[in-house]
Motif scaffolding. Structure first.
Motif, PDB file in Angstrom:
ATOM      1  N   TYR A   1      50.360  -4.925   7.717  1.00  0.00           N
ATOM      2  CA  TYR A   1      49.464  -2.865   8.243  1.00  0.00           C
ATOM      3  C   TYR A   1      50.447  -2.660   6.459  1.00  0.00           C
ATOM      4  O   TYR A   1      51.941  -2.493   6.357  1.00  0.00           O
ATOM      5  CB  TYR A   1      49.036  -3.261   9.250  1.00  0.00           C
ATOM      6  N   LYS A   2      50.082  -1.639   6.402  1.00  0.00           N
ATOM      7  CA  LYS A   2      50.323  -0.346   5.742  1.00  0.00           C
ATOM      8  C   LYS A   2      50.377   0.699   6.436  1.00  0.00           C
ATOM      9  O   LYS A   2      48.801   1.131   6.085  1.00  0.00           O
ATOM     10  CB  LYS A   2      50.005  -1.026   3.900  1.00  0.00           C
ATOM     11  N   GLU A   3      51.001   1.651   6.721  1.00  0.00           N
ATOM     12  CA  GLU A   3      50.491   2.881   6.886  1.00  0.00           C
ATOM     13  C   GLU A   3      50.021   4.224   5.989  1.00  0.00           C
ATOM     14  O   GLU A   3      51.216   3.851   4.907  1.00  0.00           O
ATOM     15  CB  GLU A   3      51.468   3.461   8.031  1.00  0.00           C
ATOM     16  N   ILE A   4      49.360   4.754   5.849  1.00  0.00           N
ATOM     17  CA  ILE A   4      49.031   6.138   4.672  1.00  0.00           C
ATOM     18  C   ILE A   4      49.104   7.125   5.453  1.00  0.00           C
ATOM     19  O   ILE A   4      48.595   7.221   6.878  1.00  0.00           O
ATOM     20  CB  ILE A   4      48.170   5.546   3.885  1.00  0.00           C
ATOM     21  N   MET A   5      48.439   7.807   5.311  1.00  0.00           N
ATOM     22  CA  MET A   5      48.712   9.441   5.593  1.00  0.00           C
ATOM     23  C   MET A   5      47.219   9.457   5.012  1.00  0.00           C
ATOM     24  O   MET A   5      46.455   9.158   3.899  1.00  0.00           O
ATOM     25  CB  MET A   5      49.195  10.832   5.272  1.00  0.00           C
ATOM     26  N   GLN A   6      46.565  10.769   5.956  1.00  0.00           N
ATOM     27  CA  GLN A   6      45.133  10.551   5.461  1.00  0.00           C
ATOM     28  C   GLN A   6      45.066  12.176   5.972  1.00  0.00           C
ATOM     29  O   GLN A   6      44.656  12.017   7.397  1.00  0.00           O
ATOM     30  CB  GLN A   6      43.941   8.884   6.044  1.00  0.00           C
ATOM     31  N   SER A   7      43.685  12.351   5.652  1.00  0.00           N
ATOM     32  CA  SER A   7      42.981  13.964   5.772  1.00  0.00           C
ATOM     33  C   SER A   7      41.602  13.952   5.850  1.00  0.00           C
ATOM     34  O   SER A   7      41.323  13.061   4.902  1.00  0.00           O
ATOM     35  CB  SER A   7      44.301  15.165   4.909  1.00  0.00           C
ATOM     36  N   GLY A   8      41.225  14.452   6.561  1.00  0.00           N
ATOM     37  CA  GLY A   8      39.690  14.708   6.604  1.00  0.00           C
ATOM     38  C   GLY A   8      39.289  15.564   6.802  1.00  0.00           C
ATOM     39  O   GLY A   8      39.458  16.106   7.905  1.00  0.00           O
ATOM     40  N   VAL A   9      38.144  16.019   7.331  1.00  0.00           N
ATOM     41  CA  VAL A   9      36.985  16.886   7.576  1.00  0.00           C
ATOM     42  C   VAL A   9      35.972  16.676   7.976  1.00  0.00           C
ATOM     43  O   VAL A   9      35.397  15.388   7.770  1.00  0.00           O
ATOM     44  CB  VAL A   9      36.765  18.430   6.701  1.00  0.00           C
ATOM     45  N   GLU A  10      35.079  17.025   9.014  1.00  0.00           N
ATOM     46  CA  GLU A  10      33.424  16.217   9.596  1.00  0.00           C
ATOM     47  C   GLU A  10      32.798  17.690  10.533  1.00  0.00           C
ATOM     48  O   GLU A  10      33.451  18.578  11.028  1.00  0.00           O
ATOM     49  CB  GLU A  10      34.466  15.550  11.230  1.00  0.00           C
ATOM     50  N   CYS A  11      31.786  17.507   9.295  1.00  0.00           N
ATOM     51  CA  CYS A  11      31.461  19.032  10.779  1.00  0.00           C
ATOM     52  C   CYS A  11      29.434  17.522  11.278  1.00  0.00           C
ATOM     53  O   CYS A  11      28.983  16.584  10.629  1.00  0.00           O
ATOM     54  CB  CYS A  11      30.275  19.712   9.354  1.00  0.00           C
ATOM     55  N   VAL A  12      29.435  17.920  12.396  1.00  0.00           N
ATOM     56  CA  VAL A  12      28.711  17.300  13.244  1.00  0.00           C
ATOM     57  C   VAL A  12      27.885  18.220  14.088  1.00  0.00           C
ATOM     58  O   VAL A  12      28.053  19.650  14.254  1.00  0.00           O
ATOM     59  CB  VAL A  12      29.629  16.385  14.326  1.00  0.00           C
ATOM     60  N   GLY A  13      26.420  18.076  13.483  1.00  0.00           N
ATOM     61  CA  GLY A  13      25.204  18.439  14.281  1.00  0.00           C
ATOM     62  C   GLY A  13      24.810  18.917  13.600  1.00  0.00           C
ATOM     63  O   GLY A  13      23.846  18.002  12.851  1.00  0.00           O
ATOM     64  N   ASP A  14      23.486  19.941  13.982  1.00  0.00           N
ATOM     65  CA  ASP A  14      22.668  20.719  12.824  1.00  0.00           C
ATOM     66  C   ASP A  14      22.482  20.986  11.516  1.00  0.00           C
ATOM     67  O   ASP A  14      22.752  22.738  11.297  1.00  0.00           O
ATOM     68  CB  ASP A  14      21.689  21.490  13.555  1.00  0.00           C
ATOM     69  N   LEU A  15      23.123  20.073  10.825  1.00  0.00           N
ATOM     70  CA  LEU A  15      24.166  20.339   9.350  1.00  0.00           C
ATOM     71  C   LEU A  15      22.384  20.982   8.373  1.00  0.00           C
ATOM     72  O   LEU A  15      21.919  20.905   8.254  1.00  0.00           O
ATOM     73  CB  LEU A  15      24.670  19.791   8.997  1.00  0.00           C
ATOM     74  N   LYS A  16      23.369  22.379   7.725  1.00  0.00           N
ATOM     75  CA  LYS A  16      22.162  23.533   7.115  1.00  0.00           C
ATOM     76  C   LYS A  16      23.239  23.068   5.121  1.00  0.00           C
ATOM     77  O   LYS A  16      23.247  22.278   5.128  1.00  0.00           O
ATOM     78  CB  LYS A  16      22.164  24.488   7.206  1.00  0.00           C
ATOM     79  N   ALA A  17      22.587  22.762   4.518  1.00  0.00           N
ATOM     80  CA  ALA A  17      22.790  22.990   3.255  1.00  0.00           C
ATOM     81  C   ALA A  17      24.001  23.564   3.044  1.00  0.00           C
ATOM     82  O   ALA A  17      25.078  22.806   1.983  1.00  0.00           O
ATOM     83  CB  ALA A  17      21.457  23.440   2.341  1.00  0.00           C
ATOM     84  N   ALA A  18      23.789  24.793   3.508  1.00  0.00           N
ATOM     85  CA  ALA A  18      25.134  25.662   3.435  1.00  0.00           C
ATOM     86  C   ALA A  18      26.519  24.977   4.422  1.00  0.00           C
ATOM     87  O   ALA A  18      27.713  25.268   3.741  1.00  0.00           O
ATOM     88  CB  ALA A  18      25.010  26.590   3.825  1.00  0.00           C
ATOM     89  N   ASP A  19      26.529  23.887   4.499  1.00  0.00           N
ATOM     90  CA  ASP A  19      27.557  23.645   5.477  1.00  0.00           C
ATOM     91  C   ASP A  19      27.409  22.521   5.090  1.00  0.00           C
ATOM     92  O   ASP A  19      29.143  21.822   4.292  1.00  0.00           O
ATOM     93  CB  ASP A  19      27.088  22.753   6.894  1.00  0.00           C
ATOM     94  N   VAL A  20      27.317  21.873   3.975  1.00  0.00           N
ATOM     95  CA  VAL A  20      27.792  20.089   2.581  1.00  0.00           C
ATOM     96  C   VAL A  20      28.265  21.308   1.814  1.00  0.00           C
ATOM     97  O   VAL A  20      29.131  21.158   1.540  1.00  0.00           O
ATOM     98  CB  VAL A  20      26.307  19.445   3.279  1.00  0.00           C
ATOM     99  N   ALA A  21      27.475  21.746   1.240  1.00  0.00           N
ATOM    100  CA  ALA A  21      28.110  22.947   0.399  1.00  0.00           C
ATOM    101  C   ALA A  21      29.570  23.414   0.730  1.00  0.00           C
ATOM    102  O   ALA A  21      30.202  22.940  -0.116  1.00  0.00           O
ATOM    103  CB  ALA A  21      27.138  23.601  -0.137  1.00  0.00           C
ATOM    104  N   GLU A  22      30.033  23.913   1.806  1.00  0.00           N
ATOM    105  CA  GLU A  22      31.175  23.967   2.145  1.00  0.00           C
ATOM    106  C   GLU A  22      31.893  22.714   2.437  1.00  0.00           C
ATOM    107  O   GLU A  22      33.707  22.919   1.849  1.00  0.00           O
ATOM    108  CB  GLU A  22      31.229  25.336   3.753  1.00  0.00           C
ATOM    109  N   VAL A  23      31.451  22.256   2.285  1.00  0.00           N
ATOM    110  CA  VAL A  23      32.458  21.007   2.492  1.00  0.00           C
ATOM    111  C   VAL A  23      33.361  20.514   1.002  1.00  0.00           C
ATOM    112  O   VAL A  23      34.156  20.132   0.825  1.00  0.00           O
ATOM    113  CB  VAL A  23      31.770  19.662   3.228  1.00  0.00           C
ATOM    114  N   VAL A  24      31.877  20.245   0.719  1.00  0.00           N
ATOM    115  CA  VAL A  24      31.677  19.619  -0.653  1.00  0.00           C
ATOM    116  C   VAL A  24      32.353  20.581  -2.059  1.00  0.00           C
ATOM    117  O   VAL A  24      33.631  20.319  -2.527  1.00  0.00           O
ATOM    118  CB  VAL A  24      30.636  19.239  -1.559  1.00  0.00           C
ATOM    119  N   LEU A  25      32.788  22.202  -1.092  1.00  0.00           N
ATOM    120  CA  LEU A  25      33.475  22.964  -2.144  1.00  0.00           C
ATOM    121  C   LEU A  25      34.694  23.205  -1.956  1.00  0.00           C
ATOM    122  O   LEU A  25      35.919  22.909  -2.981  1.00  0.00           O
ATOM    123  CB  LEU A  25      32.554  24.373  -1.784  1.00  0.00           C
ATOM    124  N   LEU A  26      35.253  22.485  -0.558  1.00  0.00           N
ATOM    125  CA  LEU A  26      36.794  22.274  -0.247  1.00  0.00           C
ATOM    126  C   LEU A  26      36.947  21.497  -0.948  1.00  0.00           C
ATOM    127  O   LEU A  26      38.594  20.873  -1.087  1.00  0.00           O
ATOM    128  CB  LEU A  26      36.599  22.549   1.224  1.00  0.00           C
TER     129      LEU A  26
END
Length: 75
Positions: A23-48
């Protein structure tokens, strides 16, 4: 969109190393969007993600530049 939950995380995770099978320990960061996603929500995550990668690229470039500077080299 309405009813979208936005979450982020920074945490240590464990992965099995393919070579040693240990086993190897690594740091991981992420974002999640859950629900009724719109194109603007996806674009926000891609831009981030794009902004984050640009910042990391800039920091890595500066670090590598410093490491190749004879002033910072180990004697």
């Amino acid at each position: 969109g309405e009813g979208v939950q936005k979450l982020y995380y920074n945490e240590n995770v464990y992965r099995v190393d393919k070579g040693t099978h240990a086993y190897k320990e690594i740091m991981q960061s992420g974002v999640e969007c859950v629900g009724d996603l719109k194109a603007a929500d996806v674009a926000e995550v891609v831009l981030l993600a794009a902004k984050s990668l640009a910042l990391l690229t800039s920091l890595l470039s500066r670090w590598l530049s410093m490491c190749s500077n004879p002033k910072w080299s180990a004697n």
